[in-house]
Design a protein around this motif. Structure first.
Motif, PDB file in Angstrom:
ATOM      1  N   PHE A 241      21.443  61.826  76.661  1.00 11.81           N
ATOM      2  CA  PHE A 241      21.154  62.914  75.720  1.00 11.81           C
ATOM      3  C   PHE A 241      20.838  64.201  76.481  1.00 11.81           C
ATOM      4  O   PHE A 241      21.342  65.286  76.145  1.00 11.81           O
ATOM      5  CB  PHE A 241      19.970  62.483  74.842  1.00 11.81           C
ATOM      6  CG  PHE A 241      19.477  63.511  73.885  1.00 11.81           C
ATOM      7  CD1 PHE A 241      20.329  64.101  72.957  1.00 11.81           C
ATOM      8  CD2 PHE A 241      18.139  63.881  73.868  1.00 11.81           C
ATOM      9  CE1 PHE A 241      19.852  65.036  72.044  1.00 11.81           C
ATOM     10  CE2 PHE A 241      17.652  64.809  72.969  1.00 11.81           C
ATOM     11  CZ  PHE A 241      18.518  65.393  72.059  1.00 11.81           C
ATOM     12  N   ALA A 242      20.024  64.093  77.532  1.00 11.70           N
ATOM     13  CA  ALA A 242      19.667  65.266  78.330  1.00 11.70           C
ATOM     14  C   ALA A 242      20.891  65.868  79.014  1.00 11.70           C
ATOM     15  O   ALA A 242      21.019  67.098  79.111  1.00 11.70           O
ATOM     16  CB  ALA A 242      18.611  64.887  79.361  1.00 11.70           C
TER      17      ALA A 242
ATOM     18  N   SER B 137      16.841  61.304  65.172  1.00 12.80           N
ATOM     19  CA  SER B 137      15.942  62.263  65.822  1.00 12.80           C
ATOM     20  C   SER B 137      16.649  62.999  66.950  1.00 12.80           C
ATOM     21  O   SER B 137      16.404  64.198  67.170  1.00 12.80           O
ATOM     22  CB  SER B 137      14.698  61.540  66.361  1.00 12.80           C
ATOM     23  OG  SER B 137      13.906  61.042  65.295  1.00 12.80           O
ATOM     24  N   MET B 138      17.533  62.318  67.686  1.00 13.03           N
ATOM     25  CA  MET B 138      18.316  63.009  68.714  1.00 13.03           C
ATOM     26  C   MET B 138      19.236  64.043  68.092  1.00 13.03           C
ATOM     27  O   MET B 138      19.352  65.171  68.595  1.00 13.03           O
ATOM     28  CB  MET B 138      19.133  61.999  69.528  1.00 13.03           C
ATOM     29  CG  MET B 138      18.346  61.177  70.515  1.00 13.03           C
ATOM     30  SD  MET B 138      19.404  60.328  71.735  1.00 13.03           S
ATOM     31  CE  MET B 138      20.350  59.222  70.671  1.00 13.03           C
ATOM     32  N   ILE B 139      19.888  63.688  67.002  1.00 11.96           N
ATOM     33  CA  ILE B 139      20.785  64.639  66.342  1.00 11.96           C
ATOM     34  C   ILE B 139      20.004  65.843  65.823  1.00 11.96           C
ATOM     35  O   ILE B 139      20.419  66.998  65.986  1.00 11.96           O
ATOM     36  CB  ILE B 139      21.549  63.939  65.196  1.00 11.96           C
ATOM     37  CG1 ILE B 139      22.527  62.908  65.768  1.00 11.96           C
ATOM     38  CG2 ILE B 139      22.292  64.960  64.333  1.00 11.96           C
ATOM     39  CD1 ILE B 139      23.199  62.043  64.724  1.00 11.96           C
ATOM     40  N   GLU B 140      18.857  65.586  65.214  1.00  8.55           N
ATOM     41  CA  GLU B 140      18.019  66.682  64.714  1.00  8.55           C
ATOM     42  C   GLU B 140      17.587  67.596  65.850  1.00  8.55           C
ATOM     43  O   GLU B 140      17.630  68.828  65.723  1.00  8.55           O
ATOM     44  CB  GLU B 140      16.793  66.100  64.015  1.00  8.55           C
ATOM     45  CG  GLU B 140      15.835  67.145  63.464  1.00  8.55           C
ATOM     46  CD  GLU B 140      14.638  66.512  62.787  1.00  8.55           C
ATOM     47  OE1 GLU B 140      13.519  67.045  62.979  1.00  8.55           O
ATOM     48  OE2 GLU B 140      14.802  65.508  62.073  1.00  8.55           O
ATOM     49  N   THR B 141      17.188  67.009  66.976  1.00 12.57           N
ATOM     50  CA  THR B 141      16.766  67.804  68.120  1.00 12.57           C
ATOM     51  C   THR B 141      17.930  68.613  68.687  1.00 12.57           C
ATOM     52  O   THR B 141      17.767  69.782  69.069  1.00 12.57           O
ATOM     53  CB  THR B 141      16.178  66.889  69.216  1.00 12.57           C
ATOM     54  OG1 THR B 141      15.087  66.137  68.665  1.00 12.57           O
ATOM     55  CG2 THR B 141      15.674  67.694  70.394  1.00 12.57           C
TER      56      THR B 141
ATOM     57  N   VAL C 209      29.410  66.285  70.572  1.00 13.62           N
ATOM     58  CA  VAL C 209      28.104  65.844  71.061  1.00 13.62           C
ATOM     59  C   VAL C 209      27.457  64.909  70.042  1.00 13.62           C
ATOM     60  O   VAL C 209      26.931  63.852  70.393  1.00 13.62           O
ATOM     61  CB  VAL C 209      27.191  67.057  71.347  1.00 13.62           C
ATOM     62  CG1 VAL C 209      25.760  66.590  71.631  1.00 13.62           C
ATOM     63  CG2 VAL C 209      27.733  67.855  72.528  1.00 13.62           C
ATOM     64  N   ILE C 210      27.508  65.284  68.774  1.00 16.05           N
ATOM     65  CA  ILE C 210      26.962  64.422  67.727  1.00 16.05           C
ATOM     66  C   ILE C 210      27.694  63.084  67.719  1.00 16.05           C
ATOM     67  O   ILE C 210      27.077  62.024  67.570  1.00 16.05           O
ATOM     68  CB  ILE C 210      27.055  65.115  66.354  1.00 16.05           C
ATOM     69  CG1 ILE C 210      26.137  66.337  66.333  1.00 16.05           C
ATOM     70  CG2 ILE C 210      26.684  64.137  65.227  1.00 16.05           C
ATOM     71  CD1 ILE C 210      26.186  67.134  65.060  1.00 16.05           C
ATOM     72  N   ARG C 211      29.015  63.133  67.895  1.00 14.09           N
ATOM     73  CA  ARG C 211      29.786  61.891  67.928  1.00 14.09           C
ATOM     74  C   ARG C 211      29.320  60.996  69.077  1.00 14.09           C
ATOM     75  O   ARG C 211      29.150  59.778  68.906  1.00 14.09           O
ATOM     76  CB  ARG C 211      31.271  62.186  68.068  1.00 14.09           C
ATOM     77  CG  ARG C 211      32.129  60.897  68.025  1.00 14.09           C
ATOM     78  CD  ARG C 211      33.613  61.167  68.183  1.00 14.09           C
ATOM     79  NE  ARG C 211      33.926  61.653  69.521  1.00 14.09           N
ATOM     80  CZ  ARG C 211      34.330  62.889  69.790  1.00 14.09           C
ATOM     81  NH1 ARG C 211      34.472  63.775  68.805  1.00 14.09           N
ATOM     82  NH2 ARG C 211      34.602  63.264  71.026  1.00 14.09           N
ATOM     83  N   GLN C 212      29.088  61.584  70.243  1.00 16.40           N
ATOM     84  CA  GLN C 212      28.644  60.790  71.390  1.00 16.40           C
ATOM     85  C   GLN C 212      27.238  60.215  71.186  1.00 16.40           C
ATOM     86  O   GLN C 212      26.942  59.106  71.648  1.00 16.40           O
ATOM     87  CB  GLN C 212      28.675  61.642  72.662  1.00 16.40           C
ATOM     88  CG  GLN C 212      30.088  61.958  73.132  1.00 16.40           C
ATOM     89  CD  GLN C 212      30.108  62.676  74.467  1.00 16.40           C
ATOM     90  OE1 GLN C 212      29.705  62.124  75.495  1.00 16.40           O
ATOM     91  NE2 GLN C 212      30.559  63.923  74.464  1.00 16.40           N
ATOM     92  N   LEU C 213      26.379  60.929  70.488  1.00 19.94           N
ATOM     93  CA  LEU C 213      25.044  60.411  70.185  1.00 19.94           C
ATOM     94  C   LEU C 213      25.132  59.229  69.228  1.00 19.94           C
ATOM     95  O   LEU C 213      24.414  58.228  69.390  1.00 19.94           O
ATOM     96  CB  LEU C 213      24.162  61.515  69.601  1.00 19.94           C
ATOM     97  CG  LEU C 213      23.838  62.678  70.546  1.00 19.94           C
ATOM     98  CD1 LEU C 213      23.014  63.736  69.822  1.00 19.94           C
ATOM     99  CD2 LEU C 213      23.096  62.174  71.787  1.00 19.94           C
TER     100      LEU C 213
END
Length: 233
Positions: free
Chosen positions: A30-31, A68-72, A85-89
Motif C-alpha cells: 500500500f505504501a 480503510s486502505m481505499i478510503e485512505t 491503484v484501487i484495483r490492486q488494493l
C-alpha cells in the motif's frame, strides 16, 4: 469462591496461526502504491485512523482493512487516486483472503494436551466467513468443544461465553497474543489471562501488561501452556 479451572479459551489469529504478518506485507505494498502522494509514516497514521473509525461499521478483518486502505488512498490523493491503484488494493485483499493457513509452533499440541481434562473453546473476532475458512483449513476445528466468532472481545463477552459453557469466568482461562482483547479483557471478566507474545501486534490491540494481577500469566510459546495449566488448580 475460587473455582477449579475447567475451561480453556484460545484466541485464533497470531495465537494458533499466522495472521498479522500478511497485514503488514499488504501495508508495505500500500505504501509503495501511494509513495508519490504521502510518505510511509504519514500514510500509516492515516490508515490507522481510518481503521479505528471504521471498526464500528465494518468490524475486524480483511474486508474492513481493504475498505480503510481505499478510503485512505482517496483522502491522501484528494479524490484523485487512480483506478488501477484501487484495483490492486482489492486484489491484495483477495490474496489475503485466499492465503493458506500456517499453524504456529505447538498450536495443535497445546490443544491436544488439554482436551481430555478441560472444555476447550475457540474465541475469535473478525469476519465470519474468513474466520470459518481459516479454522477449516487449520485442521483444528474438531478439537474444540465450541467455537465463538464475536464482533468484539469485551469482559461481558467472556462472562457470557464462560457462563454458558460452565461455572463462569472464575473457572476459565483465556490464552492469546493480543494484550487488550485476549488478556486484559478476560482478567477484567474474572478469568485467568495468559499472554503468548507473537512479535507482530496491531497497534489497536496494545495495552499495558497487568503484571501485578494474580490471574495474569505469560509464557514463551504454546509449548509452555500444559505445564502452566498443571500449576493452576
Amino acid at each position: 469462591m475460587e473455582e477449579n479451572l475447567t475451561i480453556i479459551g484460545f484466541d485464533a489469529d497470531d495465537t494458533l496461526w499466522h495472521n498479522e504478518r500478511f497485514f503488514q506485507l499488504t501495508q508495505a505494498h500500500f505504501a509503495e502504491l501511494l509513495a508519490d502522494h504521502a510518505d510511509r509514516n504519514h500514510l500509516m497514521e492515516r490508515l490507522l485512523a481510518a481503521e479505528k473509525r471504521n471498526i464500528q461499521y465494518y468490524g475486524y478483518g480483511i474486508k474492513g482493512f481493504v475498505l480503510s486502505m481505499i478510503e485512505t488512498a482517496i483522502e491522501v490523493t484528494d479524490d484523485r487516486v487512480p483506478a488501477h491503484v484501487i484495483r490492486q488494493l482489492i486484489e491484495a485483499g483477495q490474496d489475503m483472503l485466499a492465503h493458506p493457513i500456517e499453524l504456529l509452533p505447538f498450536a495443535r499440541e497445546a490443544i491436544e494436551a488439554v482436551v481430555d481434562t478441560h472444555r476447550v473453546v475457540l474465541i475469535t473476532k473478525g469476519d465470519l466467513i474468513d474466520q470459518e475458512r481459516k479454522l477449516a483449513q487449520s485442521g483444528l476445528g474438531d478439537l474444540f468443544d465450541a467455537v465463538e466468532i464475536v464482533s468484539e472481545k469485551t469482559p461481558d463477552t467472556y462472562r457470557e461465553i464462560f457462563l454458558r459453557m460452565g461455572q463462569g469466568p472464575s473457572a476459565a482461562m483465556m490464552v492469546g497474543n493480543s494484550m487488550r482483547s485476549d488478556v486484559v479483557a478476560p482478567i477484567q471478566a474474572g478469568c485467568w489471562g495468559v499472554y503468548v507474545p507473537h512479535g507482530l501486534v496491531w497497534e489497536i490491540e496494545q495495552a499495558e501488561l497487568p503484571i501485578a494481577h494474580p490471574r495474569y500469566r505469560e509464557i514463551r510459546d504454546l509449548g509452555d501452556l500444559p505445564a502452566l495449566i498443571g500449576q493452576i488448580p
